[in-house]
Design a protein around this motif. Structure first.
Motif, PDB file in Angstrom:
ATOM      1  N   LEU A 182       0.830  -1.200   0.000  1.00 54.77           N
ATOM      2  CA  LEU A 182       0.000   0.000   0.000  1.00 54.77           C
ATOM      3  C   LEU A 182       0.870   1.258   0.000  1.00 54.77           C
ATOM      4  CD1 LEU A 182      -2.791  -1.099   2.507  1.00 54.77           C
ATOM      5  CD2 LEU A 182      -2.889  -1.068   0.007  1.00 54.77           C
ATOM      6  N   GLN A 183       1.992   1.206   0.701  1.00 56.59           N
ATOM      7  CA  GLN A 183       2.932   2.324   0.662  1.00 56.59           C
ATOM      8  C   GLN A 183       3.500   2.490  -0.743  1.00 56.59           C
ATOM      9  OE1 GLN A 183       6.979   1.836   2.153  1.00 56.59           O
ATOM     10  NE2 GLN A 183       6.682   3.639   3.473  1.00 56.59           N
ATOM     11  N   LEU A 184       3.774   1.375  -1.395  1.00 59.51           N
ATOM     12  CA  LEU A 184       4.353   1.426  -2.738  1.00 59.51           C
ATOM     13  C   LEU A 184       3.345   1.948  -3.754  1.00 59.51           C
ATOM     14  CD1 LEU A 184       6.282  -1.961  -2.601  1.00 59.51           C
ATOM     15  CD2 LEU A 184       6.963   0.297  -1.758  1.00 59.51           C
ATOM     16  N   HIS A 185       2.079   1.600  -3.580  1.00 61.99           N
ATOM     17  CA  HIS A 185       1.031   2.157  -4.442  1.00 61.99           C
ATOM     18  C   HIS A 185       1.017   3.684  -4.339  1.00 61.99           C
ATOM     19  CE1 HIS A 185      -1.289  -1.285  -6.048  1.00 61.99           C
ATOM     20  NE2 HIS A 185      -0.839  -1.925  -4.978  1.00 61.99           N
ATOM     21  N   ALA A 186       1.143   4.180  -3.114  1.00 66.58           N
ATOM     22  CA  ALA A 186       1.139   5.626  -2.918  1.00 66.58           C
ATOM     23  C   ALA A 186       2.352   6.270  -3.579  1.00 66.58           C
ATOM     24  CB  ALA A 186       1.109   5.944  -1.422  1.00 66.58           C
ATOM     25  N   LEU A 187       3.500   5.613  -3.483  1.00 67.04           N
ATOM     26  CA  LEU A 187       4.706   6.135  -4.119  1.00 67.04           C
ATOM     27  C   LEU A 187       4.559   6.153  -5.637  1.00 67.04           C
ATOM     28  CD1 LEU A 187       7.669   7.049  -4.091  1.00 67.04           C
ATOM     29  CD2 LEU A 187       8.318   4.621  -4.015  1.00 67.04           C
ATOM     30  N   ILE A 188       4.047   5.070  -6.199  1.00 72.49           N
ATOM     31  CA  ILE A 188       3.876   4.999  -7.650  1.00 72.49           C
ATOM     32  C   ILE A 188       2.906   6.076  -8.123  1.00 72.49           C
ATOM     33  CG2 ILE A 188       2.984   3.565  -9.538  1.00 72.49           C
ATOM     34  CD1 ILE A 188       3.953   1.144  -7.760  1.00 72.49           C
ATOM     35  N   ALA A 189       1.830   6.268  -7.392  1.00 69.15           N
ATOM     36  CA  ALA A 189       0.848   7.291  -7.772  1.00 69.15           C
ATOM     37  C   ALA A 189       1.504   8.665  -7.808  1.00 69.15           C
ATOM     38  CB  ALA A 189      -0.332   7.274  -6.814  1.00 69.15           C
ATOM     39  N   LEU A 190       2.344   8.950  -6.819  1.00 66.25           N
ATOM     40  CA  LEU A 190       3.033  10.232  -6.773  1.00 66.25           C
ATOM     41  C   LEU A 190       3.981  10.383  -7.960  1.00 66.25           C
ATOM     42  CD1 LEU A 190       3.786  12.859  -5.256  1.00 66.25           C
ATOM     43  CD2 LEU A 190       5.543  11.526  -4.074  1.00 66.25           C
ATOM     44  N   LEU A 191       4.742   9.331  -8.268  1.00 67.80           N
ATOM     45  CA  LEU A 191       5.691   9.401  -9.378  1.00 67.80           C
ATOM     46  C   LEU A 191       4.976   9.546 -10.718  1.00 67.80           C
ATOM     47  CD1 LEU A 191       8.246   6.680  -8.213  1.00 67.80           C
ATOM     48  CD2 LEU A 191       8.519   9.167  -8.127  1.00 67.80           C
ATOM     49  N   ARG A 192       3.820   8.903 -10.856  1.00 65.01           N
ATOM     50  CA  ARG A 192       3.033   9.071 -12.094  1.00 65.01           C
ATOM     51  C   ARG A 192       2.548  10.516 -12.220  1.00 65.01           C
ATOM     52  NH1 ARG A 192       1.851   4.499 -14.908  1.00 65.01           N
ATOM     53  NH2 ARG A 192       1.648   2.486 -13.817  1.00 65.01           N
ATOM     54  N   GLU A 193       2.136  11.094 -11.110  1.00 66.38           N
ATOM     55  CA  GLU A 193       1.661  12.482 -11.134  1.00 66.38           C
ATOM     56  C   GLU A 193       2.792  13.436 -11.517  1.00 66.38           C
ATOM     57  OE1 GLU A 193      -0.078  15.741  -7.924  1.00 66.38           O
ATOM     58  OE2 GLU A 193      -0.356  13.588  -7.552  1.00 66.38           O
ATOM     59  N   GLU A 194       3.996  13.149 -11.023  1.00 67.40           N
ATOM     60  CA  GLU A 194       5.137  14.009 -11.308  1.00 67.40           C
ATOM     61  C   GLU A 194       5.711  13.802 -12.704  1.00 67.40           C
ATOM     62  OE1 GLU A 194       6.939  14.410  -6.758  1.00 67.40           O
ATOM     63  OE2 GLU A 194       7.851  13.029  -8.191  1.00 67.40           O
ATOM     64  N   ASN A 195       5.467  12.631 -13.287  1.00 70.48           N
ATOM     65  CA  ASN A 195       6.020  12.296 -14.602  1.00 70.48           C
ATOM     66  C   ASN A 195       4.882  11.826 -15.510  1.00 70.48           C
ATOM     67  OD1 ASN A 195       9.180  12.236 -13.930  1.00 70.48           O
ATOM     68  ND2 ASN A 195       8.086  11.229 -12.255  1.00 70.48           N
ATOM     69  N   PRO A 196       3.965  12.706 -15.845  1.00 72.24           N
ATOM     70  CA  PRO A 196       2.760  12.302 -16.579  1.00 72.24           C
ATOM     71  C   PRO A 196       3.081  11.653 -17.920  1.00 72.24           C
ATOM     72  CG  PRO A 196       3.022  14.698 -16.599  1.00 72.24           C
ATOM     73  CD  PRO A 196       4.019  14.162 -15.629  1.00 72.24           C
ATOM     74  N   GLU A 244       4.532   8.892 -18.511  1.00 71.24           N
ATOM     75  CA  GLU A 244       5.714   8.036 -18.566  1.00 71.24           C
ATOM     76  C   GLU A 244       5.431   6.684 -17.901  1.00 71.24           C
ATOM     77  OE1 GLU A 244       9.473   9.625 -17.506  1.00 71.24           O
ATOM     78  OE2 GLU A 244       8.928  11.695 -17.996  1.00 71.24           O
ATOM     79  N   PRO A 245       6.043   5.601 -18.424  1.00 68.28           N
ATOM     80  CA  PRO A 245       5.864   4.296 -17.779  1.00 68.28           C
ATOM     81  C   PRO A 245       6.411   4.297 -16.352  1.00 68.28           C
ATOM     82  CG  PRO A 245       6.874   4.070 -19.951  1.00 68.28           C
ATOM     83  CD  PRO A 245       6.900   5.526 -19.616  1.00 68.28           C
ATOM     84  N   ALA A 286      12.322  -3.252 -24.101  1.00 61.59           N
ATOM     85  CA  ALA A 286      11.370  -3.789 -25.080  1.00 61.59           C
ATOM     86  C   ALA A 286       9.929  -3.596 -24.646  1.00 61.59           C
ATOM     87  CB  ALA A 286      11.648  -5.276 -25.316  1.00 61.59           C
ATOM     88  N   ARG A 287       9.705  -3.331 -23.374  1.00 57.28           N
ATOM     89  CA  ARG A 287       8.339  -3.188 -22.864  1.00 57.28           C
ATOM     90  C   ARG A 287       7.991  -1.760 -22.478  1.00 57.28           C
ATOM     91  NH1 ARG A 287      10.331  -7.714 -22.920  1.00 57.28           N
ATOM     92  NH2 ARG A 287       9.074  -9.586 -23.259  1.00 57.28           N
ATOM     93  N   THR A 288       8.844  -0.838 -22.857  1.00 58.41           N
ATOM     94  CA  THR A 288       8.560   0.568 -22.567  1.00 58.41           C
ATOM     95  C   THR A 288       8.683   1.429 -23.816  1.00 58.41           C
ATOM     96  OG1 THR A 288      10.877   0.865 -21.885  1.00 58.41           O
ATOM     97  CG2 THR A 288       9.254   0.433 -20.156  1.00 58.41           C
ATOM     98  N   GLY A 289       8.346   0.822 -24.964  1.00 57.24           N
ATOM     99  CA  GLY A 289       8.312   1.596 -26.188  1.00 57.24           C
ATOM    100  C   GLY A 289       9.621   1.672 -26.933  1.00 57.24           C
ATOM    101  N   GLY A 290      10.653   1.012 -26.449  1.00 55.40           N
ATOM    102  CA  GLY A 290      11.931   1.009 -27.146  1.00 55.40           C
ATOM    103  C   GLY A 290      12.104  -0.262 -27.938  1.00 55.40           C
TER     104      GLY A 290
END
Length: 372
Positions: A187-201, A203-204, A348-352
């Motif tokens: 649950l802590q990691l979900h919160a971290l990922i959500a924050l990083l997605r918000e900061e890096n719109p 992006e994978p 290969a799984r992030t568009g490269g």
């Protein structure tokens, strides 16, 4: 927190390769091994005293990064005594003093997170390739005894080679993470990922986990919380094999118990019940459809994690499994080509495009069995 029985000779026999992977020269590992006789305490011949002496020598020589690596060995394997906590503070100090010389952009910050336990801050380290970087944020986590500073060299190499922004963290129960290890630490990691997605719109968001950090890589992939994940040696419960946690070698039961915030070793039944709580099979996640692409890898002679915890993941659509022959936990004997192969898999799984040159490629099939 509590101390526990573990022999120093056994630790060196099993972990010397790990210490050198952190960046400690083999000659210094040998010097420490020749001097250390006792794991706990502060007098001559103790773990903290002798490793700490080497760390101070490195700092006096002006090699601050090496000093930080040596302080990491000093605080190993858990912050179970005041002298270990003090060594961890020294490690952080030397590491941050060394940061201006890193060959990548570096930033340390405390990110604000909200979980069911409440609001808190999680210190993270960010690494970016100088010049243009590729879209994508890769969070990297070690396990219960290898923390974010110990994976510094891996983080730097990953950022420089892949161009991804790399974020390193201490998983719950370790290092600077303020929360204890529980089955729901994701649950802590979900919160971290959500924050990083918000900061890096746009992006994978990616995850790379070593050892117990690999457990979270698998769980996040099964939940679809990330766009792709790499698990190296993570315990998952996929094999559905009941083991006696107290029989794990090299003090691992005490290391994990400290990460959970226990005051002492539990009984055999209590330990088994605690371990069952982390089984992704018992949580029903292995039967769930969907999720994100997952690469799971481990050595076929892992001394901690049942082989089926990795191979059984191949039955899931979207998973690739690499089993490294004649290798132990996290395939340490072949870790460098395994890491390089994971870079290519992530690319290969992030568009490269798949990179086929000598820089990024699938590990040699001479020592890897592939299941996909």
């Amino acid at each position: 927190m509590f101390t526990f029985d573990v022999g120093t000779d056994a630790i060196f026999e099993e972990r010397s390769r790990q210490f050198t992977a952190w960046g400690i020269p083999p000659a210094l590992v040998d010097r420490a091994r020749g001097r250390i006789r006792v794991m706990w305490g502060t007098g001559p011949g103790t773990w903290v005293a002798e490793w700490g002496l080497l760390a101070r020598e490195a700092e006096a020589d002006g090699d601050l990064l090496r000093a930080a690596q040596l302080w990491g060995a000093t605080r190993f394997p858990a912050l179970a005594a005041p002298e270990r906590v003090a060594a961890h503070h020294e490690q952080l100090r030397c590491y941050l003093d060394a940061a201006p010389r890193f060959p990548v952009g570096f930033r340390r910050r405390a990110v604000p997170l909200r979980t069911p336990e409440g609001e808190h801050e999680l210190p993270v380290h960010e690494f970016t390739r100088r010049g243009r970087r590729r879209p994508g944020v890769l969070v990297m986590s070690g396990g219960v005894d290898t923390w974010k500073i110990e994976i510094h060299r891996m983080a730097v190499a990953t950022a420089r080679t892949t161009g991804l922004k790399v974020v390193t963290i201490d998983m719950a129960g370790t290092g600077e993470n303020p929360l204890p290890l529980t089955p729901h630490s994701d649950l802590q990691l979900h919160a971290l990922i959500a924050l990083l997605r918000e900061e890096n719109p746009g992006e994978p968001a990616l995850w790379f986990g070593l050892s117990f950090g690999g457990h979270w890589a698998v769980k996040l992939a099964l939940q679809g919380a990330v766009d792709a994940a790499v698990d190296i040696g993570g315990p998952t419960g996929a094999a559905d094999v009941r083991t006696d946690p107290l029989s794990l070698p090299y003090g691992m039961a005490g290391i994990v118990g400290n990460a959970m915030g226990l005051d002492g070793l539990p009984s055999a039944q209590e330990a088994s019940d605690l371990l069952d709580g982390y089984s992704l099979r018992r949580q029903g996640l292995l039967a769930a459809e969907g999720g994100a692409p997952l690469l799971a890898a481990n050595g076929d002679r892992d001394q901690y994690v049942p082989l089926g915890d990795t191979t059984e993941l191949a039955a899931r659509e979207g998973s690739t499994v690499w089993i490294v022959r004649d290798a132990t936990h996290c395939a340490t004997e072949r870790f460098r080509p395994l890491l390089v192969g994971s870079w290519g898999w992530l690319r290969a799984r992030t568009g490269g495009s798949r990179l086929t040159g000598s820089a990024l490629r699938l590990p040699s099939r001479r020592f890897v069995t592939v299941h996909d």
